[in-house]
Scaffold this motif. Structure first.
Motif, PDB file in Angstrom:
ATOM      1  N   LEU A   1      42.918 -19.829   7.911  1.00 42.94           N
ATOM      2  CA  LEU A   1      42.038 -20.921   8.331  1.00 42.94           C
ATOM      3  C   LEU A   1      42.794 -22.239   8.417  1.00 42.94           C
ATOM      4  N   GLY A   2      43.781 -22.402   7.517  1.00 45.27           N
ATOM      5  CA  GLY A   2      44.527 -23.655   7.507  1.00 45.27           C
ATOM      6  C   GLY A   2      45.740 -23.662   8.411  1.00 45.27           C
TER       7      GLY A   2
ATOM      8  N   THR B   1      43.015 -15.176   3.883  1.00 41.55           N
ATOM      9  CA  THR B   1      41.951 -15.732   4.728  1.00 41.55           C
ATOM     10  C   THR B   1      41.982 -17.251   4.711  1.00 41.55           C
ATOM     11  N   PHE B   2      42.149 -17.821   3.521  1.00 44.38           N
ATOM     12  CA  PHE B   2      42.219 -19.281   3.394  1.00 44.38           C
ATOM     13  C   PHE B   2      43.421 -19.846   4.144  1.00 44.38           C
TER      14      PHE B   2
ATOM     15  N   GLY C   1      46.503 -20.951  10.802  1.00 47.41           N
ATOM     16  CA  GLY C   1      46.367 -20.144  12.002  1.00 47.41           C
ATOM     17  C   GLY C   1      47.008 -18.776  11.832  1.00 47.41           C
TER      18      GLY C   1
END
Length: 234
Positions: free
Chosen positions: A83-84, A79-80, A86
Motif C-alpha cells: 500500500l505504501g 500488504t502494508f 506499490g
C-alpha cells in the motif's frame, strides 16, 4: 488420495517443467528471492551480532528487537508495504527480512559470546587487537553457530518466500495462490511439496557446512586463524 495422484501426475509431466511458467523457472525464481532476502538479512544482522557478541553490550536491546521482528505478521506487513510502496520486489524483500534477520542475529551473537573467555584473554595477552581477536579467533571458533543461524534463516525464508506470489511475482508460491484461485488444490499441493523439497535440499547442504566448520576437527581450512590458539569446541 486422488489429490496426491493428481499432484504426482503434474510433477511427472515433463511439459510442466519447461518454459517461463514451468517448475524449473519457478524454482529458480524462488531461490533468487530467498538468496536476496538472506543476503540482505546477513548484511544487516551479522555485523550487529558480531559487535554485540564481542563487546557484550546491548544484548537486551538485541533480544527485544529480534523478538519484535519475529512477532510481525509477514503477510500483513507485506500488504502494508504494498500500500505504501506499490507492487514490485521491494515490498516482499522488506517483509521477508523480518523472518531472516532474527536467526542470523541470534546466531552471530551467540556464536561470538560463547567463545571461551580464556581463549579471548590469551589472545589479548599476546598483543592482538580487538579486530584481530574478533576475526582471527572468535569468528573461526563461532563458525558452526553462525552457520546454524544461516541454516535456520534460510529454511524460514524459503518457506515464507511463497508470499512473493501474493503481489504478482513468481516463485513456487505461484502454484499455491493460483491453485487456490482456480480451486485446483492439486496445484496447491504441488507448490507445497516443491517448497518442502527445496527446503530439505538446502538444509542438507547447510548441515554439511555446519559439520565441516567445527573448530579443531581440521574439516575446514580456517584461513587467518592464529596457530597459537587452538580450541576444541564442545
Amino acid at each position: 488420495m486422488n489429490l496426491f495422484v493428481e499432484a504426482w501426475n503434474y510433477l511427472s509431466d515433463t511439459a510442466n517443467w519447461g518454459g517461463p511458467t514451468g517448475i524449473e523457472h519457478r524454482v529458480l525464481q524462488h531461490l533468487w528471492y530467498s538468496f536476496l532476502t538472506v543476503a540482505l538479512s546477513a548484511v544487516i544482522a551479522v555485523p550487529i551480532g558480531l559487535i554485540i557478541g564481542h563487546t557484550r553490550r546491548g544484548s537486551a536491546v538485541m533480544v527485544g528487537f529480534a523478538n519484535a521482528m519475529r512477532a510481525l505478521p509477514t503477510l500483513g506487513l507485506l500488504t502494508f508495504l504494498v500500500l505504501g510502496l506499490g507492487l514490485g520486489l521491494i515490498p516482499p524483500l522488506l517483509a521477508l527480512i523480518t523472518v531472516g534477520i532474527p536467526p542470523l542475529l541470534a546466531g552471530a551473537y551467540a556464536g561470538i559470546a560463547n567463545v571461551p573467555a580464556d581463549v579471548v584473554d590469551a589472545s589479548r595477552a599476546m598483543g592482538m587487537t580487538e579486530r584481530q581477536i574478533l576475526f582471527r579467533v572468535e569468528v573461526p571458533n563461532a563458525l558452526p553457530v553462525l552457520l546454524n543461524g544461516l541454516r535456520s534463516a534460510t529454511l524460514q525464508v524459503v518457506a515464507t518466500a511463497t508470499i512473493a506470489a501474493y503481489v504478482n511475482l513468481g516463485g513456487l508460491g505461484r502454484y499455491i495462490f493460483d491453485g487456490i484461485g482456480l480451486y485446483r488444490y492439486d496445484l496447491v499441493l504441488v507448490g507445497a511439496l516443491l517448497v518442502a523439497a527445496l527446503a530439505l535440499v538446502l538444509d542438507g547442504l547447510l548441515a554439511v557446512a555446519v559439520w565441516a566448520s567445527a573448530p579443531g576437527t581440521g574439516r575446514l581450512a580456517r584461513a587467518g586463524t592464529d596457530p597459537r590458539i587452538s580450541v576444541v569446541a564442545e
